[in-house]
Write a protein that holds these residues in place. Structure first.
Motif, PDB file in Angstrom:
ATOM      1  N   MET A  42       0.837  -1.204   0.000  1.00 54.30           N
ATOM      2  CA  MET A  42       0.000   0.000   0.000  1.00 54.30           C
ATOM      3  C   MET A  42       0.871   1.253   0.000  1.00 54.30           C
ATOM      4  O   MET A  42       0.590   2.213  -0.724  1.00 54.30           O
ATOM      5  N   ASN A  45       2.538   1.580  -3.401  1.00 53.81           N
ATOM      6  CA  ASN A  45       1.586   2.037  -4.414  1.00 53.81           C
ATOM      7  C   ASN A  45       1.400   3.539  -4.310  1.00 53.81           C
ATOM      8  O   ASN A  45       1.402   4.247  -5.310  1.00 53.81           O
ATOM      9  N   ALA A  77      -3.299   0.233  -9.758  1.00 55.74           N
ATOM     10  CA  ALA A  77      -3.696  -0.196  -8.408  1.00 55.74           C
ATOM     11  C   ALA A  77      -4.534  -1.463  -8.476  1.00 55.74           C
ATOM     12  O   ALA A  77      -4.394  -2.358  -7.635  1.00 55.74           O
ATOM     13  N   TYR A  80      -2.281  -4.445  -8.954  1.00 52.17           N
ATOM     14  CA  TYR A  80      -1.665  -4.840  -7.685  1.00 52.17           C
ATOM     15  C   TYR A  80      -2.678  -5.564  -6.797  1.00 52.17           C
ATOM     16  O   TYR A  80      -2.363  -6.586  -6.192  1.00 52.17           O
ATOM     17  N   GLY A  81      -3.873  -5.026  -6.694  1.00 55.81           N
ATOM     18  CA  GLY A  81      -4.890  -5.615  -5.830  1.00 55.81           C
ATOM     19  C   GLY A  81      -5.312  -6.994  -6.285  1.00 55.81           C
ATOM     20  O   GLY A  81      -5.391  -7.934  -5.488  1.00 55.81           O
ATOM     21  N   VAL A 126      -9.487  -5.875   0.302  1.00 57.59           N
ATOM     22  CA  VAL A 126      -8.209  -5.664  -0.395  1.00 57.59           C
ATOM     23  C   VAL A 126      -8.389  -4.751  -1.600  1.00 57.59           C
ATOM     24  O   VAL A 126      -7.621  -3.800  -1.808  1.00 57.59           O
ATOM     25  N   THR A 129      -9.217  -1.106  -0.412  1.00 60.55           N
ATOM     26  CA  THR A 129      -8.068  -0.370   0.100  1.00 60.55           C
ATOM     27  C   THR A 129      -7.048  -0.075  -1.004  1.00 60.55           C
ATOM     28  O   THR A 129      -6.362   0.948  -0.946  1.00 60.55           O
ATOM     29  N   SER A 130      -6.961  -0.937  -2.010  1.00 56.18           N
ATOM     30  CA  SER A 130      -6.069  -0.653  -3.137  1.00 56.18           C
ATOM     31  C   SER A 130      -6.518   0.603  -3.875  1.00 56.18           C
ATOM     32  O   SER A 130      -5.692   1.440  -4.243  1.00 56.18           O
TER      33      SER A 130
END
Length: 153
Positions: A42, A45, A77, A80-81, A126, A129-130
């Motif tokens: 996090m 990112n 993002a 990544y998530g 997840v 929050t990403s």
């Protein structure tokens, strides 16, 4: 009145089964490690957007709109998530199975099944929050002029 020495009972730990050792010693350390990785991702990112300010300024200078820029950051993002969710499921579900079978099925006989509701909740948290992590930097990029973006160090 007590005279002489009193004997203090000693506590000894014995691990009768390797799965119990795995469940109570090794796996909690993995949870701490993966929590650290999640927090680190996090921060990375968020810092990734800040570190790429010059790059984003160059993209805006050659014609990329603010909307396209925000979509690109959201896609990053999201990547990544989603990759984190996939990796978490690949690692987490077998670990859940081992813990459940060793502690619940062996003792009470309740069979293991995929925990869909907690899994969906974790996936939603997840991904949320990403996307939440890039909201601030994306707004900051939109407010800055192209010249400011390019000259940021």
């Amino acid at each position: 009145m007590i005279t002489g020495r009193t004997k203090i009972p000693q506590i000894t730990y014995s691990i009768k089964h390797p799965l119990i050792f795995l469940c109570f010693i090794i796996i909690p350390h993995f949870y701490v490690f993966f929590s650290y990785l999640f927090i680190h991702a996090m921060i990375q990112n968020n810092m990734g957007v800040a570190a790429k300010m010059k790059e984003y300024g160059g993209m805006r200078a050659i014609g990329m709109s603010n909307r396209q820029l925000v979509k690109m950051i959201i896609a990053e993002a999201g990547t990544y998530g989603i990759s984190g969710v996939i990796l978490g499921c690949i690692i987490g579900l077998p670990m859940h199975w081992v813990i459940y079978v060793s502690l619940i099925t062996n003792i009470w006989g309740t069979p293991w099944s995929v925990p869909f509701i907690p899994l969906m909740l974790i996936i939603a948290i997840v991904l949320f929050t990403s996307f939440l992590a890039i909201r601030g930097p994306a707004k900051q990029l939109q407010k800055m002029s192209i010249v400011e973006n390019i000259s940021v160090q």
